[in-house]
Scaffold this active site. Structure first.
Site, PDB file in Angstrom:
ATOM      1  N   HIS A 183       0.844  -1.193   0.000  1.00 15.43           N
ATOM      2  CA  HIS A 183       0.000   0.000   0.000  1.00 15.43           C
ATOM      3  C   HIS A 183       0.884   1.249   0.000  1.00 15.43           C
ATOM      4  O   HIS A 183       1.879   1.305   0.715  1.00 15.43           O
ATOM      5  CB  HIS A 183      -0.927   0.000   1.219  1.00 15.43           C
ATOM      6  CG  HIS A 183      -1.995   1.026   1.131  1.00 15.43           C
ATOM      7  ND1 HIS A 183      -3.066   0.910   0.293  1.00 15.43           N
ATOM      8  CD2 HIS A 183      -2.133   2.225   1.735  1.00 15.43           C
ATOM      9  CE1 HIS A 183      -3.838   1.975   0.396  1.00 15.43           C
ATOM     10  NE2 HIS A 183      -3.278   2.787   1.269  1.00 15.43           N
ATOM     11  N   PRO A 184       0.531   2.258  -0.802  1.00 15.84           N
ATOM     12  CA  PRO A 184       1.369   3.468  -0.876  1.00 15.84           C
ATOM     13  C   PRO A 184       1.488   4.184   0.473  1.00 15.84           C
ATOM     14  O   PRO A 184       0.522   4.284   1.218  1.00 15.84           O
ATOM     15  CB  PRO A 184       0.620   4.365  -1.876  1.00 15.84           C
ATOM     16  CG  PRO A 184      -0.328   3.482  -2.585  1.00 15.84           C
ATOM     17  CD  PRO A 184      -0.624   2.327  -1.690  1.00 15.84           C
TER      18      PRO A 184
END
Length: 164
Positions: free
Chosen positions: A67-68
């Protein structure tokens, strides 16, 4: 895209259309596709949450780890970019950027996965406050919170994807 159209897509088309729901987590999409037809947006959201919660721990961790990160550079194009921009994360001062970098690093080092929060409806100050509080927690306490936040992000995006 309407729910009816989504229900009628081939598996490959479904995966392609739904890929933006969770960056780098397309392993869940064939499982989600297999639960069609969706009776409502809420039904799809529920089934997406179940697919993530019932996944093996290694896949859940992969989803969290890919996930960023928030506020540490250019967000993924698409949903992430617009969500982070609405929260003010695309316009951080040097001091704020340093705070995000420091808290992200401390959290990831301690927990073994990045800080995840659904930023929709939050501003950068609220996100920094959440990071500062949650970094004090334990991995065991944070794991379900992070996974639930990831699910929440995907569920919010389902509402943006479906037009009915």
């Amino acid at each position: 895209m309407t729910l009816t159209e989504l229900n009628q897509l081939s598996l490959q088309a479904f995966v392609t259309v739904c890929e933006p729901l969770l960056e780098h987590c397309d392993w869940v999409l064939p499982q989600l596709a297999a639960t069609r037809p969706f009776m409502s947006v809420e039904d799809m959201q529920h089934k997406l949450g179940l697919a993530l919660k019932s996944a093996p721990l290694a896949l859940q961790k992969q989803a969290l780890c890919l996930h960023p990160k928030l506020g540490v550079g250019k967000a993924q194009p698409g949903f992430s970019q617009s969500e982070q921009a609405q929260a003010g994360l695309s316009q951080l001062s040097d001091e704020e950027l340093l705070q995000f970098q420091t808290l992200n690093q401390a959290y990831e080092t301690k927990m073994g996965f990045p800080f995840v929060v659904a930023v929709t409806g939050l501003n950068k100050s609220q996100i920094l406050e959440l990071m500062a509080v949650r970094v004090q927690s334990t991995e065991a306490a944070e794991w379900p919170i992070a996974l639930n936040e990831l699910i929440k992000i995907a569920q919010i995006r389902v509402k943006k994807l479906i037009t009915d």
